[in-house]
Design a protein around this motif. Structure first.
Motif, short mmCIF file in Angstrom:
data_model
loop_
_atom_site.label_atom_id
_atom_site.label_comp_id
_atom_site.label_asym_id
_atom_site.label_seq_id
_atom_site.Cartn_x
_atom_site.Cartn_y
_atom_site.Cartn_z
N LEU A 157 33.13 34.69 42.37
CA LEU A 157 32.66 36.06 42.45
C LEU A 157 32.21 36.57 41.09
O LEU A 157 31.17 37.22 40.97
N VAL A 158 32.98 36.25 40.07
CA VAL A 158 32.61 36.65 38.71
C VAL A 158 31.29 36.00 38.31
O VAL A 158 30.42 36.65 37.70
N VAL A 159 31.12 34.74 38.63
CA VAL A 159 29.88 34.03 38.29
C VAL A 159 28.68 34.67 38.99
O VAL A 159 27.63 34.88 38.39
N VAL A 160 28.84 34.99 40.27
CA VAL A 160 27.74 35.62 41.01
C VAL A 160 27.36 36.96 40.39
O VAL A 160 26.17 37.25 40.18
N VAL A 161 28.35 37.78 40.06
CA VAL A 161 28.08 39.09 39.45
C VAL A 161 27.43 38.93 38.09
O VAL A 161 26.46 39.63 37.75
N ALA A 162 27.94 37.99 37.29
CA ALA A 162 27.39 37.77 35.95
C ALA A 162 25.95 37.27 36.01
O ALA A 162 25.08 37.74 35.26
N VAL A 163 25.67 36.32 36.88
CA VAL A 163 24.31 35.78 37.01
C VAL A 163 23.36 36.86 37.50
O VAL A 163 22.23 36.99 37.02
N PHE A 164 23.82 37.67 38.47
CA PHE A 164 22.98 38.75 38.97
C PHE A 164 22.67 39.76 37.87
O PHE A 164 21.52 40.21 37.73
N TYR A 165 23.67 40.08 37.06
CA TYR A 165 23.45 41.02 35.95
C TYR A 165 22.46 40.44 34.95
O TYR A 165 21.56 41.15 34.47
N PHE A 166 22.60 39.16 34.67
CA PHE A 166 21.71 38.51 33.70
C PHE A 166 20.28 38.48 34.22
O PHE A 166 19.32 38.76 33.48
N VAL A 177 18.32 50.39 40.21
CA VAL A 177 18.37 50.40 41.68
C VAL A 177 18.84 49.04 42.20
O VAL A 177 19.69 48.95 43.10
N LEU A 178 18.29 47.96 41.63
CA LEU A 178 18.69 46.61 42.05
C LEU A 178 20.18 46.38 41.81
O LEU A 178 20.88 45.81 42.65
N ARG A 179 20.65 46.83 40.66
CA ARG A 179 22.08 46.64 40.36
C ARG A 179 22.95 47.48 41.28
O ARG A 179 24.05 47.04 41.66
N ALA A 180 22.49 48.65 41.65
CA ALA A 180 23.26 49.48 42.58
C ALA A 180 23.35 48.80 43.94
O ALA A 180 24.42 48.79 44.57
N VAL A 181 22.22 48.23 44.39
CA VAL A 181 22.23 47.51 45.66
C VAL A 181 23.17 46.31 45.58
O VAL A 181 23.95 46.03 46.50
N GLY A 182 23.10 45.59 44.46
CA GLY A 182 23.99 44.44 44.28
C GLY A 182 25.46 44.84 44.29
O GLY A 182 26.30 44.15 44.87
N LEU A 183 25.75 45.98 43.67
CA LEU A 183 27.13 46.48 43.64
C LEU A 183 27.61 46.82 45.05
O LEU A 183 28.76 46.55 45.41
N LEU A 184 26.72 47.40 45.85
CA LEU A 184 27.09 47.75 47.22
C LEU A 184 27.32 46.51 48.09
O LEU A 184 28.02 46.58 49.10
N LEU A 185 26.74 45.38 47.69
CA LEU A 185 26.86 44.16 48.47
C LEU A 185 28.06 43.30 48.05
O LEU A 185 28.29 42.24 48.66
N VAL A 186 28.81 43.74 47.05
CA VAL A 186 29.97 42.96 46.61
C VAL A 186 30.98 42.73 47.73
O VAL A 186 31.46 41.61 47.93
N PRO A 187 31.35 43.76 48.52
CA PRO A 187 32.27 43.49 49.64
C PRO A 187 31.70 42.46 50.63
O PRO A 187 32.45 41.65 51.18
N ALA A 188 30.38 42.48 50.85
CA ALA A 188 29.78 41.50 51.76
C ALA A 188 29.87 40.09 51.17
O ALA A 188 30.07 39.12 51.91
N ILE A 189 29.74 39.98 49.85
CA ILE A 189 29.88 38.68 49.20
C ILE A 189 31.30 38.15 49.39
O ILE A 189 31.51 36.98 49.72
N ILE A 190 32.28 39.03 49.19
CA ILE A 190 33.69 38.63 49.36
C ILE A 190 33.94 38.23 50.81
O ILE A 190 34.60 37.21 51.08
N MET A 191 33.41 38.99 51.74
CA MET A 191 33.61 38.69 53.16
C MET A 191 32.98 37.35 53.52
O MET A 191 33.57 36.55 54.28
N THR A 192 31.79 37.08 52.99
CA THR A 192 31.12 35.82 53.29
C THR A 192 31.86 34.64 52.66
O THR A 192 31.95 33.57 53.27
N GLN A 193 32.38 34.82 51.46
CA GLN A 193 33.16 33.75 50.83
C GLN A 193 34.38 33.40 51.67
O GLN A 193 34.74 32.22 51.80
N ALA A 194 35.01 34.40 52.25
CA ALA A 194 36.20 34.16 53.07
C ALA A 194 35.85 33.53 54.41
O ALA A 194 36.60 32.70 54.92
#
Length: 381
Positions: free
Chosen positions: A87-96, A112-129
């Motif tokens: 999760l940290v890697v995904v967030v870091a790469v997206f920020y970069f 705007v892109l970063r805000a959308v990415g931030l809103l999708l963090v729970p979806a990333i966690i859900m998909t990983q699980a």
């Protein structure tokens, strides 16, 4: 309705081991923050353990267990859980990547892109699980999750936003007291970290709850669910029926017909669902070369099916037995009359006539005999 149901998972981090972890880790993190470089290893360890615990909580709730797990040695093992690092890697790469687009798209578009990415963090966690790390990198998969559970997803985001606001407000409102430790740590800061930790764990509990409650929409298969329990019970029931059939068959083949029937009666009397058991026994006995036991079971099954208004099933049983022996009849005259009427109304005159054949010789009920004569006359028209 499903969205509101996920609110019950908010209380899980406030119970047992999760609450102890929040309180102790809040103090440990602030101790690490006041320790300078010497506190950095402690901060990394506590953060690592905390994020691993979040995924452990998610997995447990997603499996239908509404209690927080106890922090165990397996959670402390750095190599045991890779999802927090992923999760940290995904967030870091997206920020970069978004930072690289700053000159071509502009600062506002990147925000705007970063805000959308931030809103999708729970979806990333859900998909990983639910599906693994690779699927969590697919934006279409993430958007599909949001679209399938929009209400629940909005609640998760609201919990995170509300907790951040509450933590900020508490720092302003609380008095500037300090904890009685060797290092002076302001109480408001401890409360703020504790609230943010609770929000993080609560969101993980809600994500797990959404995976469990909406498992069919999301294609998630928990290790514990009503569907799995039903399948397990079905397999166990089939195994018990197999053992019972083997015993009955041995008695029947040996000529101990009375013993075989008493074994069946005892099993049905002890069963919580005798009708289902009787039907299973009939289906198994129908495969035997000797049709007599299947006929006897069918005679017991037909009244139960008619009483339960499963008329189609009752007719199916009758037709199946008539194919084996056209002299088969139900035990009761009233059941035979009912089946004749059902067959007639369904256009199956052949079955109706077969059941009426020899009716007067088989049954002594005068009323039923008169009805049978009337039905026979109707079928001849």
């Amino acid at each position: 309705m499903h969205a509101m149901e996920t609110l019950k998972y908010l209380s899980i981090p406030l119970r047992g081991a999760a609450l102890v972890l929040i309180l102790s880790f809040s103090i440990l993190l602030l101790l690490a923050a006041h320790g300078g470089l010497l506190g950095l290893p402690l901060a990394l360890l506590v953060a690592s353990w905390f994020f691993k615990y979040g995924f452990a909580l998610l997995d447990q709730v997603a499996d239908g267990v509404n209690e927080p797990p106890v922090l165990s040695y397996e959670m402390l093992n750095p190599a045991n859980e890779s999802r927090p690092l992923g999760l940290v890697v995904v967030v870091a790469v997206f920020y970069f990547l978004t930072d690289m687009l700053r000159f071509s798209l502009g600062a506002e578009a990147v925000t705007v892109l970063r805000a959308v990415g931030l809103l999708l963090v729970p979806a990333i966690i859900m998909t990983q699980a639910a599906s693994g790390f690779a699927q969590s990198l697919n934006p279409l998969v993430l958007l599909q999750i949001v679209a399938r559970v929009p209400g629940s997803y909005a609640l998760i985001l609201a919990v995170l936003a509300g907790a951040w606001w509450l933590a900020t407000v508490l720092v302003t409102w609380l008095p500037g007291a300090e904890l009685p430790l060797a290092i002076e740590i302001p109480l408001p800061e401890v409360v703020r970290i504790a609230v943010l930790m609770y929000a993080w764990l609560a969101s993980f509990a809600m994500i797990g709850g959404v995976l469990y409650v909406r498992r069919q929409e999301l294609g998630f298969e928990p290790s514990r669910s009503p569907e799995r329990a039903a399948e397990k019970n079905k397999r166990e029931r089939a195994r018990q029926i197999d053992l019972l059939i083997d015993r009955i068959f041995a008695e029947w083949r040996g000529g101990a017909y009375g013993n075989a029937w008493r074994t069946i009666e005892k099993h049905l009397n002890d069963s919580p669902r005798p009708s289902d058991e009787l039907r299973d026994l009939f289906e198994r006995a129908s495969q035997w070369p000797d049709p007599r036991l299947a006929h006897r079971l069918a005679q017991e099954l037909i009244p139960q099916l008619l009483a339960a208004r499963k008329t189609g099933d009752a007719l199916h049983v009758v037709r199946k037995q008539l194919q084996v022996d056209d002299k088969f009849r139900p035990l009761q005259s009233s059941d035979t009359i009912k089946l004749v009427e059902l067959a007639r109304d369904g256009g199956d005159r052949r079955t109706a006539r077969t059941l009426l054949s020899g009716f007067a010789e088989r049954y002594e009920d005068d009323v039923a005999r008169r009805i049978a004569v009337q039905l026979s006359q109707q079928l001849e028209r």
